[in-house]
Design a protein around this motif. Structure first.
Motif, short mmCIF file in Angstrom:
data_model
loop_
_atom_site.label_atom_id
_atom_site.label_comp_id
_atom_site.label_asym_id
_atom_site.label_seq_id
_atom_site.Cartn_x
_atom_site.Cartn_y
_atom_site.Cartn_z
N ALA A 280 17.36 0.01 -13.00
CA ALA A 280 16.79 1.37 -11.91
C ALA A 280 16.00 1.38 -11.61
O ALA A 280 15.14 1.18 -10.67
CB ALA A 280 17.44 3.07 -12.76
N ASP A 281 14.76 0.92 -12.47
CA ASP A 281 13.33 0.37 -12.52
C ASP A 281 12.97 -0.50 -12.43
O ASP A 281 12.12 -0.16 -11.27
CB ASP A 281 12.39 0.44 -14.62
N MET A 282 13.92 -1.98 -12.32
CA MET A 282 13.33 -3.03 -11.25
C MET A 282 13.71 -2.73 -10.27
O MET A 282 12.99 -3.54 -9.19
CB MET A 282 14.60 -4.65 -11.87
N GLN A 283 14.36 -2.11 -9.50
CA GLN A 283 15.04 -1.51 -8.26
C GLN A 283 14.22 -1.22 -7.71
O GLN A 283 13.66 -0.77 -6.78
CB GLN A 283 16.65 -1.17 -7.83
N ARG A 284 13.33 -0.45 -8.27
CA ARG A 284 12.42 0.93 -7.48
C ARG A 284 10.45 -0.01 -7.76
O ARG A 284 10.44 -0.31 -6.37
CB ARG A 284 11.64 1.89 -8.62
N ARG A 285 11.24 -1.06 -8.70
CA ARG A 285 9.89 -1.96 -8.00
C ARG A 285 10.15 -2.71 -6.54
O ARG A 285 8.95 -3.42 -6.41
CB ARG A 285 9.01 -2.71 -10.11
N ARG A 286 11.31 -3.58 -6.88
CA ARG A 286 11.45 -4.21 -5.75
C ARG A 286 11.29 -3.84 -4.68
O ARG A 286 10.81 -4.29 -3.63
CB ARG A 286 12.61 -4.86 -6.45
N ASP A 287 11.84 -2.62 -4.70
CA ASP A 287 11.59 -2.08 -3.14
C ASP A 287 10.03 -1.41 -2.98
O ASP A 287 9.35 -0.91 -1.90
CB ASP A 287 11.79 -0.16 -3.47
N ARG A 288 9.09 -1.24 -4.35
CA ARG A 288 7.50 -1.06 -3.69
C ARG A 288 6.62 -2.27 -3.23
O ARG A 288 6.58 -2.95 -2.24
CB ARG A 288 7.12 -1.02 -5.09
N VAL A 289 7.69 -3.43 -4.32
CA VAL A 289 7.37 -4.91 -3.75
C VAL A 289 7.67 -5.44 -2.11
O VAL A 289 6.77 -5.72 -1.50
CB VAL A 289 7.62 -6.67 -4.58
N ALA A 290 8.87 -4.97 -1.14
CA ALA A 290 9.32 -4.98 -0.26
C ALA A 290 8.72 -4.00 0.53
O ALA A 290 8.20 -4.59 1.87
CB ALA A 290 11.18 -4.61 -0.20
N SER A 291 8.35 -2.99 0.39
CA SER A 291 7.05 -2.66 1.06
C SER A 291 5.92 -2.78 0.97
O SER A 291 5.30 -3.10 2.15
CB SER A 291 7.15 -0.83 0.54
N TRP A 292 5.65 -3.39 0.45
CA TRP A 292 4.09 -4.75 0.56
C TRP A 292 4.27 -5.69 1.47
O TRP A 292 3.48 -6.17 2.16
CB TRP A 292 3.71 -5.04 -0.93
N ILE A 293 5.11 -6.91 0.64
CA ILE A 293 5.59 -8.14 1.89
C ILE A 293 5.80 -7.16 3.07
O ILE A 293 5.55 -8.19 4.48
CB ILE A 293 6.98 -8.65 1.22
N ALA A 294 6.82 -6.07 3.52
CA ALA A 294 6.66 -5.47 4.48
C ALA A 294 5.01 -5.44 5.44
O ALA A 294 5.17 -5.78 6.53
CB ALA A 294 7.54 -4.73 5.10
N GLU A 295 4.23 -4.83 4.85
CA GLU A 295 3.12 -4.42 5.56
C GLU A 295 2.04 -5.94 5.77
O GLU A 295 1.54 -5.87 6.24
CB GLU A 295 2.77 -3.64 4.43
N GLU A 296 2.84 -6.63 4.78
CA GLU A 296 2.15 -8.14 4.83
C GLU A 296 3.06 -9.14 5.84
O GLU A 296 2.17 -10.12 5.56
CB GLU A 296 1.38 -7.73 3.36
N SER A 297 3.28 -8.74 6.93
CA SER A 297 4.36 -9.39 7.08
C SER A 297 3.63 -10.69 8.00
O SER A 297 3.75 -11.74 8.54
CB SER A 297 5.47 -8.66 8.16
N GLU A 298 2.44 -10.55 8.46
CA GLU A 298 1.51 -11.96 8.70
C GLU A 298 1.09 -12.76 8.33
O GLU A 298 1.04 -13.41 8.54
CB GLU A 298 0.22 -11.29 9.89
N TRP A 299 1.20 -12.85 7.15
CA TRP A 299 1.19 -13.56 5.66
C TRP A 299 2.35 -13.91 5.31
O TRP A 299 2.20 -15.10 4.49
CB TRP A 299 0.28 -12.70 4.94
N LEU A 300 2.67 -13.08 4.61
CA LEU A 300 3.72 -13.47 3.31
C LEU A 300 5.53 -13.17 3.86
O LEU A 300 5.44 -12.01 5.10
CB LEU A 300 3.55 -13.05 2.73
N ASP A 301 6.21 -13.22 3.62
CA ASP A 301 7.52 -13.60 3.40
C ASP A 301 8.54 -13.61 2.44
O ASP A 301 7.15 -14.52 0.94
CB ASP A 301 8.04 -14.90 4.44
N TRP A 302 9.73 -12.95 1.56
CA TRP A 302 10.55 -13.54 1.18
C TRP A 302 11.97 -13.58 0.77
O TRP A 302 12.64 -13.49 2.33
CB TRP A 302 10.06 -12.37 -0.49
N VAL A 303 13.11 -14.16 -0.46
CA VAL A 303 14.49 -13.57 0.51
C VAL A 303 14.09 -12.52 -1.22
O VAL A 303 13.86 -12.49 -2.09
CB VAL A 303 14.94 -14.88 -0.36
N ARG A 304 14.83 -11.32 -0.55
CA ARG A 304 14.97 -10.08 -0.99
C ARG A 304 15.90 -10.60 -2.47
O ARG A 304 17.06 -11.27 -2.63
CB ARG A 304 15.67 -9.29 -0.72
#
Length: 376
Positions: A280-304
Protein backbone atom coordinates in the motif's frame (compact mmCIF):
# COMPACT_ATOMS: atom_id res chain seq x y z
CA UNK A 1 36.62 -17.99 -12.29
CA UNK A 2 37.51 -14.54 -13.56
CA UNK A 3 36.06 -12.17 -10.97
CA UNK A 4 35.48 -8.51 -11.86
CA UNK A 5 33.90 -5.92 -9.61
CA UNK A 6 30.51 -4.77 -10.86
CA UNK A 7 29.79 -1.07 -11.42
CA UNK A 8 26.67 -1.27 -9.27
CA UNK A 9 28.79 -2.54 -6.36
CA UNK A 10 31.74 -0.19 -6.85
CA UNK A 11 29.28 2.71 -6.86
CA UNK A 12 26.93 1.35 -4.17
CA UNK A 13 25.71 4.00 -1.69
CA UNK A 14 27.66 2.42 1.17
CA UNK A 15 30.82 2.80 -0.94
CA UNK A 16 30.11 6.41 -1.94
CA UNK A 17 29.55 7.55 1.63
CA UNK A 18 28.78 10.86 3.24
CA UNK A 19 28.13 12.88 0.06
CA UNK A 20 24.65 11.31 -0.23
CA UNK A 21 21.83 13.30 1.34
CA UNK A 22 18.91 11.97 -0.70
CA UNK A 23 19.43 8.31 -1.57
CA UNK A 24 17.08 7.55 -4.45
CA UNK A 25 19.19 4.72 -5.82
CA UNK A 26 18.17 1.84 -3.56
CA UNK A 27 16.16 -1.17 -4.70
CA UNK A 28 14.59 -2.02 -1.34
CA UNK A 29 12.24 -0.56 1.22
CA UNK A 30 13.85 1.46 4.01
CA UNK A 31 16.25 -0.35 6.33
CA UNK A 32 14.51 -1.77 9.36
CA UNK A 33 15.72 -2.33 12.93
CA UNK A 34 15.27 -5.06 15.51
CA UNK A 35 12.95 -2.66 17.32
CA UNK A 36 10.84 -1.67 14.29
CA UNK A 37 10.22 -5.35 13.51
CA UNK A 38 9.70 -6.40 17.14
CA UNK A 39 12.52 -8.93 16.92
CA UNK A 40 13.75 -10.52 20.13
CA UNK A 41 16.99 -12.47 20.35
CA UNK A 42 16.81 -14.68 23.45
CA UNK A 43 19.90 -14.36 25.65
CA UNK A 44 20.26 -18.13 25.82
CA UNK A 45 20.39 -18.54 22.02
CA UNK A 46 22.96 -21.19 21.20
CA UNK A 47 25.43 -19.92 18.60
CA UNK A 48 25.91 -23.22 16.83
CA UNK A 49 25.56 -24.67 13.35
CA UNK A 50 22.05 -24.54 11.91
CA UNK A 51 20.27 -27.02 9.64
CA UNK A 52 22.30 -27.16 6.44
CA UNK A 53 19.23 -26.64 4.24
CA UNK A 54 18.23 -23.73 6.42
CA UNK A 55 15.70 -23.27 9.18
CA UNK A 56 12.70 -25.57 8.75
CA UNK A 57 10.47 -22.65 9.81
CA UNK A 58 11.85 -20.40 7.07
CA UNK A 59 11.44 -23.14 4.47
CA UNK A 60 7.87 -23.73 5.61
CA UNK A 61 7.05 -20.02 5.39
CA UNK A 62 8.47 -19.88 1.85
CA UNK A 63 6.47 -22.95 0.81
CA UNK A 64 3.27 -21.51 2.32
CA UNK A 65 3.67 -18.29 0.34
CA UNK A 66 3.57 -20.34 -2.89
CA UNK A 67 -0.01 -21.43 -2.04
CA UNK A 68 0.90 -25.10 -2.15
CA UNK A 69 2.92 -25.02 -5.36
CA UNK A 70 6.09 -26.15 -3.58
CA UNK A 71 7.01 -27.89 -0.31
CA UNK A 72 9.61 -27.05 2.35
CA UNK A 73 11.84 -29.75 0.83
CA UNK A 74 11.94 -27.68 -2.37
CA UNK A 75 13.59 -24.75 -0.54
CA UNK A 76 17.27 -24.14 0.21
CA UNK A 77 18.02 -21.13 2.45
CA UNK A 78 21.15 -19.17 1.50
CA UNK A 79 23.00 -16.03 2.53
CA UNK A 80 20.89 -13.73 0.38
CA UNK A 81 19.72 -14.08 -3.21
CA UNK A 82 23.23 -13.29 -4.45
CA UNK A 83 24.56 -16.50 -2.89
CA UNK A 84 21.67 -18.47 -4.41
CA UNK A 85 22.56 -17.08 -7.83
CA UNK A 86 26.22 -17.93 -7.36
CA UNK A 87 25.37 -21.48 -6.28
CA UNK A 88 23.00 -22.08 -9.20
CA UNK A 89 25.30 -20.68 -11.87
CA UNK A 90 28.48 -22.30 -10.57
CA UNK A 91 26.77 -25.66 -10.08
CA UNK A 92 25.09 -25.79 -13.49
CA UNK A 93 27.56 -24.02 -15.78
CA UNK A 94 31.07 -24.58 -17.03
CA UNK A 95 33.37 -22.54 -19.22
CA UNK A 96 32.09 -22.62 -22.78
CA UNK A 97 28.47 -23.40 -21.90
CA UNK A 98 25.96 -21.13 -23.63
CA UNK A 99 23.59 -19.00 -21.56
CA UNK A 100 20.72 -16.72 -22.60
CA UNK A 101 20.12 -13.77 -20.28
CA UNK A 102 17.46 -11.10 -20.54
CA UNK A 103 18.53 -7.50 -19.90
CA UNK A 104 18.21 -5.26 -17.97
CA UNK A 105 18.78 -7.61 -15.09
CA UNK A 106 20.22 -7.79 -11.60
CA UNK A 107 23.99 -7.46 -12.09
CA UNK A 108 24.92 -10.79 -10.46
CA UNK A 109 22.79 -12.63 -13.01
CA UNK A 110 25.07 -11.20 -15.70
CA UNK A 111 28.44 -11.25 -14.00
CA UNK A 112 28.62 -14.78 -12.58
CA UNK A 113 28.22 -16.53 -15.98
CA UNK A 114 30.88 -14.15 -17.32
CA UNK A 115 33.24 -15.02 -14.48
CA UNK A 116 32.72 -18.72 -15.26
CA UNK A 117 33.62 -18.08 -18.90
CA UNK A 118 30.27 -18.87 -20.48
CA UNK A 119 29.23 -17.83 -23.96
CA UNK A 120 26.32 -15.44 -23.44
CA UNK A 121 23.53 -14.21 -25.68
CA UNK A 122 21.64 -11.22 -24.33
CA UNK A 123 17.97 -10.70 -25.14
CA UNK A 124 17.33 -7.04 -24.41
CA UNK A 125 13.97 -5.93 -23.07
CA UNK A 126 13.30 -2.60 -24.73
CA UNK A 127 11.67 0.56 -23.42
CA UNK A 128 9.79 0.97 -26.70
CA UNK A 129 8.00 -2.35 -26.18
CA UNK A 130 7.26 -1.68 -22.49
CA UNK A 131 9.99 -4.21 -21.55
CA UNK A 132 7.79 -7.10 -22.71
CA UNK A 133 9.50 -10.44 -23.31
CA UNK A 134 9.69 -11.57 -26.94
CA UNK A 135 9.68 -15.37 -26.71
CA UNK A 136 10.59 -15.57 -30.39
CA UNK A 137 13.91 -13.83 -29.74
CA UNK A 138 14.69 -16.27 -26.93
CA UNK A 139 13.86 -19.22 -29.18
CA UNK A 140 16.07 -17.82 -31.95
CA UNK A 141 18.99 -17.44 -29.52
CA UNK A 142 18.98 -21.09 -28.42
CA UNK A 143 21.88 -23.20 -29.65
CA UNK A 144 20.65 -26.82 -29.78
CA UNK A 145 22.71 -29.07 -27.54
CA UNK A 146 24.82 -26.14 -26.32
CA UNK A 147 22.50 -23.75 -24.49
CA UNK A 148 22.47 -24.80 -20.84
CA UNK A 149 20.51 -22.05 -19.09
CA UNK A 150 17.98 -19.30 -19.75
CA UNK A 151 18.02 -16.57 -17.09
CA UNK A 152 15.26 -14.00 -16.50
CA UNK A 153 14.44 -11.49 -13.77
CA UNK A 154 10.74 -10.99 -13.05
CA UNK A 155 9.55 -8.79 -11.44
CA UNK A 156 12.40 -6.94 -13.05
CA UNK A 157 15.20 -5.00 -11.44
CA UNK A 158 15.50 -2.13 -12.37
CA UNK A 159 12.28 -1.56 -14.36
CA UNK A 160 9.65 -2.88 -11.94
CA UNK A 161 7.87 -4.54 -14.87
CA UNK A 162 7.08 -8.24 -14.88
CA UNK A 163 6.37 -11.16 -17.16
CA UNK A 164 2.80 -12.42 -17.17
CA UNK A 165 1.87 -15.90 -16.04
CA UNK A 166 1.43 -17.07 -19.66
CA UNK A 167 4.79 -15.55 -20.63
CA UNK A 168 6.60 -17.39 -17.83
CA UNK A 169 4.85 -20.64 -18.71
CA UNK A 170 5.80 -20.17 -22.36
CA UNK A 171 9.48 -19.64 -21.60
CA UNK A 172 9.45 -22.59 -19.16
CA UNK A 173 7.91 -24.78 -21.87
CA UNK A 174 10.52 -23.58 -24.36
CA UNK A 175 13.36 -24.36 -21.96
CA UNK A 176 11.97 -27.84 -21.36
CA UNK A 177 11.54 -28.46 -25.09
CA UNK A 178 15.16 -27.49 -25.75
CA UNK A 179 16.64 -29.29 -22.74
CA UNK A 180 17.67 -26.12 -20.89
CA UNK A 181 17.37 -25.04 -17.31
CA UNK A 182 15.38 -21.87 -16.55
CA UNK A 183 16.45 -19.51 -13.77
CA UNK A 184 13.86 -16.99 -12.58
CA UNK A 185 15.05 -14.27 -10.22
CA UNK A 186 11.72 -13.51 -8.52
CA UNK A 187 13.09 -11.45 -5.62
CA UNK A 188 10.29 -8.87 -5.87
CA UNK A 189 7.45 -11.36 -6.25
CA UNK A 190 6.04 -10.49 -2.82
CA UNK A 191 5.74 -6.84 -3.85
CA UNK A 192 3.44 -7.25 -6.84
CA UNK A 193 0.76 -4.59 -6.98
CA UNK A 194 -2.88 -5.65 -6.95
CA UNK A 195 -3.67 -4.49 -10.48
CA UNK A 196 -2.14 -5.67 -13.74
CA UNK A 197 -0.80 -9.07 -14.68
CA UNK A 198 -0.66 -10.44 -11.14
CA UNK A 199 -4.45 -10.64 -10.84
CA UNK A 200 -7.09 -13.02 -12.13
CA UNK A 201 -6.37 -15.68 -14.71
CA UNK A 202 -2.92 -14.27 -15.41
CA UNK A 203 -1.80 -14.89 -11.81
CA UNK A 204 1.96 -15.36 -11.80
CA UNK A 205 3.02 -18.81 -10.57
CA UNK A 206 5.94 -19.59 -8.29
CA UNK A 207 8.85 -20.25 -10.62
CA UNK A 208 9.67 -23.69 -9.21
CA UNK A 209 6.12 -24.86 -9.94
CA UNK A 210 6.74 -24.52 -13.69
CA UNK A 211 8.76 -27.73 -13.93
CA UNK A 212 11.66 -29.67 -12.49
CA UNK A 213 14.02 -27.81 -14.84
CA UNK A 214 13.11 -24.41 -13.32
CA UNK A 215 14.86 -22.77 -10.37
CA UNK A 216 13.51 -19.72 -8.54
CA UNK A 217 15.46 -17.29 -6.38
CA UNK A 218 14.24 -14.79 -3.80
CA UNK A 219 15.36 -12.88 -0.72
CA UNK A 220 14.23 -11.00 2.36
CA UNK A 221 16.49 -8.04 1.64
CA UNK A 222 14.20 -6.02 -0.60
CA UNK A 223 10.61 -6.58 0.54
CA UNK A 224 11.36 -6.59 4.26
CA UNK A 225 14.18 -4.03 4.44
CA UNK A 226 16.65 -6.40 6.11
CA UNK A 227 19.65 -6.83 3.77
CA UNK A 228 21.90 -7.02 6.82
CA UNK A 229 20.59 -10.39 7.97
CA UNK A 230 21.56 -12.07 4.67
CA UNK A 231 18.69 -14.48 4.21
CA UNK A 232 17.52 -15.60 0.79
CA UNK A 233 16.59 -18.89 -0.84
CA UNK A 234 16.44 -20.90 -4.01
CA UNK A 235 13.57 -23.20 -4.91
CA UNK A 236 13.32 -26.21 -7.19
CA UNK A 237 11.24 -29.37 -7.21
CA UNK A 238 14.19 -31.26 -8.70
CA UNK A 239 15.61 -33.42 -5.88
CA UNK A 240 18.85 -34.07 -7.75
CA UNK A 241 19.46 -30.36 -8.22
CA UNK A 242 18.59 -29.68 -4.58
CA UNK A 243 21.28 -32.14 -3.51
CA UNK A 244 23.82 -30.49 -5.80
CA UNK A 245 22.92 -27.01 -4.59
CA UNK A 246 23.11 -28.16 -0.96
CA UNK A 247 26.57 -29.59 -1.61
CA UNK A 248 27.64 -26.22 -3.01
CA UNK A 249 26.25 -24.37 0.01
CA UNK A 250 28.03 -26.74 2.40
CA UNK A 251 31.32 -26.12 0.62
CA UNK A 252 30.81 -22.35 0.70
CA UNK A 253 29.47 -21.81 4.22
CA UNK A 254 28.19 -25.16 5.60
CA UNK A 255 25.06 -23.46 6.92
CA UNK A 256 23.57 -20.06 7.65
CA UNK A 257 23.87 -17.76 10.65
CA UNK A 258 21.79 -18.79 13.65
CA UNK A 259 21.11 -15.13 14.52
CA UNK A 260 20.10 -14.27 10.97
CA UNK A 261 17.69 -17.18 10.82
CA UNK A 262 16.08 -16.30 14.17
CA UNK A 263 15.41 -12.80 12.83
CA UNK A 264 14.05 -14.17 9.56
CA UNK A 265 11.69 -16.58 11.31
CA UNK A 266 10.14 -13.78 13.37
CA UNK A 267 9.75 -11.49 10.36
CA UNK A 268 8.20 -14.15 8.12
CA UNK A 269 5.77 -15.09 10.88
CA UNK A 270 4.34 -11.57 10.42
CA UNK A 271 4.34 -11.67 6.63
CA UNK A 272 0.55 -11.35 6.30
CA UNK A 273 0.72 -8.14 8.30
CA UNK A 274 3.91 -6.60 6.89
CA UNK A 275 3.60 -7.18 3.14
CA UNK A 276 0.12 -5.66 2.54
CA UNK A 277 1.14 -2.52 4.44
CA UNK A 278 4.34 -2.27 2.41
CA UNK A 279 2.52 -2.71 -0.91
CA UNK A 280 0.00 0.00 0.00
CA UNK A 281 2.83 2.39 0.84
CA UNK A 282 4.74 1.54 -2.35
CA UNK A 283 1.64 2.17 -4.48
CA UNK A 284 1.29 5.64 -2.95
CA UNK A 285 4.97 6.33 -3.60
CA UNK A 286 4.68 5.08 -7.17
CA UNK A 287 1.74 7.44 -7.68
CA UNK A 288 3.88 10.33 -6.39
CA UNK A 289 6.60 9.48 -8.90
CA UNK A 290 3.97 9.13 -11.65
CA UNK A 291 2.71 12.66 -11.02
CA UNK A 292 6.27 13.99 -11.06
CA UNK A 293 7.10 12.30 -14.36
CA UNK A 294 3.86 13.66 -15.86
CA UNK A 295 4.93 17.15 -14.76
CA UNK A 296 8.35 16.59 -16.34
CA UNK A 297 7.09 14.95 -19.54
CA UNK A 298 9.25 17.30 -21.63
CA UNK A 299 12.32 15.72 -20.04
CA UNK A 300 11.38 12.30 -18.70
CA UNK A 301 9.46 9.13 -19.48
CA UNK A 302 9.01 5.70 -17.90
CA UNK A 303 7.20 2.39 -18.03
CA UNK A 304 4.94 2.32 -15.00
CA UNK A 305 6.18 -0.42 -12.63
CA UNK A 306 3.93 -3.35 -11.77
CA UNK A 307 5.93 -4.52 -8.76
CA UNK A 308 8.85 -3.68 -6.53
CA UNK A 309 10.12 -0.38 -5.19
CA UNK A 310 11.79 1.26 -8.17
CA UNK A 311 11.45 2.35 -11.77
CA UNK A 312 13.79 2.91 -14.70
CA UNK A 313 13.42 6.50 -15.88
CA UNK A 314 14.34 7.60 -19.40
CA UNK A 315 15.85 11.04 -19.96
CA UNK A 316 14.27 12.17 -23.23
CA UNK A 317 16.65 14.99 -24.04
CA UNK A 318 20.16 15.73 -22.86
CA UNK A 319 20.33 17.70 -19.59
CA UNK A 320 22.05 21.06 -19.60
CA UNK A 321 25.78 20.35 -19.46
CA UNK A 322 25.44 16.73 -20.57
CA UNK A 323 24.73 13.43 -18.86
CA UNK A 324 28.04 13.24 -17.00
CA UNK A 325 27.54 16.65 -15.47
CA UNK A 326 23.93 15.76 -14.61
CA UNK A 327 24.95 12.86 -12.34
CA UNK A 328 27.95 14.70 -10.88
CA UNK A 329 26.00 17.87 -10.09
CA UNK A 330 23.13 15.90 -8.57
CA UNK A 331 25.45 14.25 -6.09
CA UNK A 332 28.08 16.88 -5.42
CA UNK A 333 25.83 19.97 -5.24
CA UNK A 334 22.54 18.48 -4.07
CA UNK A 335 23.45 15.17 -2.43
CA UNK A 336 21.00 13.24 -4.63
CA UNK A 337 22.05 9.75 -5.65
CA UNK A 338 20.33 7.72 -8.38
CA UNK A 339 21.42 4.56 -10.20
CA UNK A 340 22.79 5.46 -13.61
CA UNK A 341 21.94 3.23 -16.56
CA UNK A 342 25.49 1.90 -16.77
CA UNK A 343 24.83 -0.14 -13.64
CA UNK A 344 22.48 -2.22 -15.81
CA UNK A 345 24.49 -2.13 -19.05
CA UNK A 346 22.21 0.53 -20.45
CA UNK A 347 22.99 4.03 -21.64
CA UNK A 348 23.19 6.64 -18.88
CA UNK A 349 20.18 8.35 -20.41
CA UNK A 350 18.31 5.88 -18.17
CA UNK A 351 18.48 5.85 -14.39
CA UNK A 352 17.04 3.68 -11.63
CA UNK A 353 14.92 5.67 -9.22
CA UNK A 354 14.28 3.86 -5.96
CA UNK A 355 11.17 5.29 -4.34
CA UNK A 356 10.81 2.75 -1.52
CA UNK A 357 13.92 3.44 0.57
CA UNK A 358 13.94 7.21 1.26
CA UNK A 359 11.55 8.96 3.62
CA UNK A 360 8.64 10.77 1.99
CA UNK A 361 10.41 14.10 2.57
CA UNK A 362 13.64 12.82 1.05
CA UNK A 363 11.77 11.46 -1.95
CA UNK A 364 9.96 14.76 -2.56
CA UNK A 365 13.06 16.90 -2.11
CA UNK A 366 15.15 14.57 -4.23
CA UNK A 367 12.66 14.77 -7.10
CA UNK A 368 12.75 18.57 -6.92
CA UNK A 369 16.53 18.50 -7.17
CA UNK A 370 16.49 16.20 -10.20
CA UNK A 371 14.09 18.58 -11.97
CA UNK A 372 16.35 21.50 -11.17
CA UNK A 373 19.55 19.84 -12.40
CA UNK A 374 17.92 18.68 -15.66
CA UNK A 375 17.46 22.34 -16.54
CA UNK A 376 20.93 23.41 -15.43
Amino acid sequence: MNYQRMAIEKEAPEEVGIAIKYNLSESAISDQTLKSLNITIPADTVLTYTEHKGSSKIRSFVAESSHGAITPEDVLVTAGASTSLFIINSALLSSGDHVIITRPNYATNLEVPRAIGCAITYVDLEFESQYRLDIGRVRAAIRPGVTKLISVCSPNNPTGTMHTGPELRAIADLAEEKGCYLLVDETYSELRYASGHSAGQDAVPAAASLGSHVVGVSSMSKAYGVPGIRVGWLTTTNARLQETFLAAKEQISICGSSLDEICAEQILARRSELIPATIADMQRRRDRVASWIAEESEWLDWVRPEAGVMCFVKIKKEPVGGLGAFYTTLLEKHGVYIGRGGWFERDDSFFRLGYGWPTWRELDEGLVCISKVLRG
